[in-house]
Design an enzyme around this catalytic site. Sequence first.
Site, PDB file in Angstrom:
ATOM      1  N   GLU A 142       1.643 -11.132  15.628  1.00 25.95           N
ATOM      2  CA  GLU A 142       2.569 -12.281  15.703  1.00 25.95           C
ATOM      3  C   GLU A 142       2.697 -13.083  14.414  1.00 25.95           C
ATOM      4  OE1 GLU A 142       2.050 -15.808  17.799  1.00 25.95           O
ATOM      5  OE2 GLU A 142       0.112 -16.229  16.945  1.00 25.95           O
ATOM      6  N   HIS A 157       4.837 -16.867  18.441  1.00 30.62           N
ATOM      7  CA  HIS A 157       5.709 -16.642  17.277  1.00 30.62           C
ATOM      8  C   HIS A 157       6.536 -15.364  17.385  1.00 30.62           C
ATOM      9  CE1 HIS A 157       4.232 -19.990  14.870  1.00 30.62           C
ATOM     10  NE2 HIS A 157       3.004 -19.667  15.217  1.00 30.62           N
ATOM     11  N   HIS A 161      -7.106 -17.795  15.884  1.00 32.01           N
ATOM     12  CA  HIS A 161      -7.424 -17.221  14.570  1.00 32.01           C
ATOM     13  C   HIS A 161      -8.897 -17.343  14.178  1.00 32.01           C
ATOM     14  CE1 HIS A 161      -3.004 -17.154  12.971  1.00 32.01           C
ATOM     15  NE2 HIS A 161      -3.093 -16.775  14.246  1.00 32.01           N
TER      16      HIS A 161
HETATM   17 FE   LIG Z   1      -1.476 -16.362  15.665  1.00 28.74          FE
HETATM   18 FE   LIG Z   2       0.106 -17.793  18.400  1.00 26.91          FE
END
Ligand SMILES: [Fe+2]
Ligand SMILES: [Fe+2]
Length: 270
Positions: A39, A68, A181
């Site tokens: 993404e 995203h 992340h």
């Molecule tokens: Fe991400």
């Molecule tokens: Fe995301």
Amino acid sequence: MKLLYLGDVMGRAGRSAVIGRLKTLRADWGVDFCVVNGENATSGAGLSGSHAKALLEAGADVVVLGDHAFDQKDMLQFIGKEPRVIRPLKFDKDAPGRGSGVFQDARGRKVLVAQVLGQVFMKRPFDDPFSAIDGVLKAHPRGGLVQASLVDMHCEATSEKMAMGHYCDGRASVVVGSHTHVPTADAMILSGGTAYQTDAGMCGDYDSVIGMEKDEPMRRFVTGMSRGRFSPALGEATVSGLFVETDDRTGAALRVVPVRDGGRLSAATP
Ligand SMILES: [Fe+2]
Ligand SMILES: [Fe+2]
């Protein structure tokens, strides 16, 4: 079956690490089926068709997206032509593409891949992910129609991810979180035999703020003022994810190991 899931590929650093290393990692770790979250692979925001192709050619069997999903506008067309790219279930009532799919490994074993988006702390309101995944898992019983199944729970809140893990426990082979992340240290097999980790971490440069060059995010936190745009950090990426071994007969997870290769994070192999 040996499944590998790689977290959000972040910009050029993440892309080149995954594209450069995935074939070797697959061979070294004996991976049968690999899902990559793409993404943020294009400039940190979304995934272009050409970068999706590159990830697939590099050894991803399926590429999943996230909030995203359509930041790169050509994905709106591309996803209709490429069934190996999956966006979140119930992303939007007009969204093209699919939120789940059944795929095969090289030996013909079937794998269900689905992605859901959480609702807590997300930028816009998305539909209830629990009812969305319930229907998909009921239609694809683990150890029945499919040998293995993987659910990517894409959201901010650790609580919501854990709840999703337990909700799918005994029904999916793997529930893995993405979007924050940063890898969490809670890889485990839940009581019903579902492998789980709250977040797989990104495939990106960890000398950063969640994959972005440090200066601008730090300035915004420290001074409250923005002076420019975020740009993906370009140092060597850590390839970060989750390795899961499953029982073909039942679809239950037998072993789960977080994996990290290269870059700043300490190494971890299956
Ligand atoms: Fe991400
Ligand atoms: Fe995301």
